[in-house]
Design an enzyme around this catalytic site. Structure first.
Site, PDB file in Angstrom:
ATOM      1  N   SER A  53       0.904  -1.222   0.005  1.00 26.44           N
ATOM      2  CA  SER A  53      -0.024  -0.005  -0.159  1.00 26.44           C
ATOM      3  C   SER A  53       0.874   1.149   0.022  1.00 26.44           C
ATOM      4  O   SER A  53       0.186   2.376  -0.633  1.00 26.44           O
ATOM      5  CB  SER A  53      -0.962   0.048   1.191  1.00 26.44           C
ATOM      6  OG  SER A  53      -0.249   0.036   2.281  1.00 26.44           O
ATOM      7  N   ALA A  88       1.309   1.715  -3.616  1.00 21.18           N
ATOM      8  CA  ALA A  88       0.028   2.012  -4.189  1.00 21.18           C
ATOM      9  C   ALA A  88      -0.472   3.418  -4.181  1.00 21.18           C
ATOM     10  O   ALA A  88      -1.141   3.872  -5.036  1.00 21.18           O
ATOM     11  CB  ALA A  88      -0.798   0.885  -3.822  1.00 21.18           C
ATOM     12  N   GLU A  98       7.533  -6.371 -11.848  1.00 20.83           N
ATOM     13  CA  GLU A  98       7.279  -5.270 -12.902  1.00 20.83           C
ATOM     14  C   GLU A  98       6.826  -4.242 -12.076  1.00 20.83           C
ATOM     15  O   GLU A  98       5.666  -4.461 -11.373  1.00 20.83           O
ATOM     16  CB  GLU A  98       6.099  -5.706 -13.934  1.00 20.83           C
ATOM     17  CG  GLU A  98       5.781  -4.829 -15.039  1.00 20.83           C
ATOM     18  CD  GLU A  98       4.527  -4.107 -14.766  1.00 20.83           C
ATOM     19  OE1 GLU A  98       4.545  -2.595 -15.020  1.00 20.83           O
ATOM     20  OE2 GLU A  98       3.630  -4.269 -13.659  1.00 20.83           O
ATOM     21  N   TYR A 102       4.643 -26.763 -11.623  1.00 19.41           N
ATOM     22  CA  TYR A 102       5.689 -25.736 -12.679  1.00 19.41           C
ATOM     23  C   TYR A 102       7.065 -26.411 -13.027  1.00 19.41           C
ATOM     24  O   TYR A 102       7.375 -26.665 -14.040  1.00 19.41           O
ATOM     25  CB  TYR A 102       5.616 -24.728 -12.067  1.00 19.41           C
ATOM     26  CG  TYR A 102       6.193 -23.583 -13.160  1.00 19.41           C
ATOM     27  CD1 TYR A 102       5.365 -23.065 -13.880  1.00 19.41           C
ATOM     28  CD2 TYR A 102       7.531 -23.227 -13.002  1.00 19.41           C
ATOM     29  CE1 TYR A 102       5.579 -22.050 -14.691  1.00 19.41           C
ATOM     30  CE2 TYR A 102       7.883 -22.420 -13.808  1.00 19.41           C
ATOM     31  CZ  TYR A 102       7.157 -21.709 -14.900  1.00 19.41           C
ATOM     32  OH  TYR A 102       7.297 -20.813 -15.835  1.00 19.41           O
ATOM     33  N   GLN A 128      14.957 -19.134 -12.488  1.00 20.20           N
ATOM     34  CA  GLN A 128      15.323 -17.825 -12.900  1.00 20.20           C
ATOM     35  C   GLN A 128      16.372 -17.057 -11.848  1.00 20.20           C
ATOM     36  O   GLN A 128      15.790 -17.287 -10.642  1.00 20.20           O
ATOM     37  CB  GLN A 128      14.336 -17.056 -13.392  1.00 20.20           C
ATOM     38  CG  GLN A 128      13.270 -16.186 -12.500  1.00 20.20           C
ATOM     39  CD  GLN A 128      12.025 -15.645 -13.267  1.00 20.20           C
ATOM     40  OE1 GLN A 128      11.994 -15.725 -14.341  1.00 20.20           O
ATOM     41  NE2 GLN A 128      11.305 -15.054 -12.414  1.00 20.20           N
TER      42      GLN A 128
END
Length: 185
Positions: free
Chosen positions: A109, A112, A134, A167, A177
């Protein structure tokens, strides 16, 4: 499927290596954007390496053909994201998600409330790696992102049964990764 508490997260991190490095308490209030263990989640930290998007070479964004040339590499304690743009980063923490758990990453938050959004991302059962993050600046002003501080919270949901194909079993394209990973097909 139930959300998991701080006790479960701590046990899985310390005994099973689910989160490394693991911060056993919520750190930073008043000094940094908080990170570490919280009541029903874990606030991960953003690393100090970023790929800042620029549109000088691309007339359109295509997830099947995005070029590394569309990003400026940057390393530092503070990253400035241009107005109405985004950057990619990686988590400090490395995650190993159990095969009966789905984790969901949600924005904090603090960011945000400034118009800085972290994309909601699932961590599938059996996935492991550093999280590619991202970070969108939805404002008309440059936005600061503080490296090695909290960026988003990971919530863990445990199923009453293990999935048929994890996965890891399907050899997902983002398995293991490290560092910032661009889109793959």
């Amino acid at each position: 499927m139930t959300i998991k508490s701080d006790k479960w997260i701590r046990r899985m991190a310390t005994e099973e290596g689910m989160i490394e490095p693991f911060v056993d308490s919520n750190v930073g209030k008043g000094e940094a954007i908080s990170f570490g263990l919280s009541s029903y989640g874990y606030d991960l930290r953003v690393g100090d390496e970023f790929k800042i998007f620029h549109n000088a070479l691309m007339p359109v964004i295509d997830p099947k053909e995005i070029s590394a040339d569309s990003f400026l590499d940057y390393k530092g304690d503070v990253c400035i994201i241009p107005p109405n743009s985004f950057a990619l980063a990686t988590s400090v923490e490395y995650f190993r998600i159990p095969e009966n758990v789905l984790a969901v990453c949600v924005g904090k938050s603090t960011y945000a409330r400034c118009g800085i959004i972290t994309n909601v991302t699932p961590f599938e059962p059996g996935w492991e790696g550093h999280v590619t993050l991202e970070i969108s600046n939805t404002t008309p002003l440059p936005a600061k992102i503080y490296a090695n501080e909290g960026l988003c919270q990971v919530l863990f949901f445990e199923s009453d049964e293990t999935c048929e194909v994890s996965y890891k079993a399907k050899q997902g394209k983002y398995q293991n990764q490290r560092g910032i990973t661009l889109p793959r097909i």
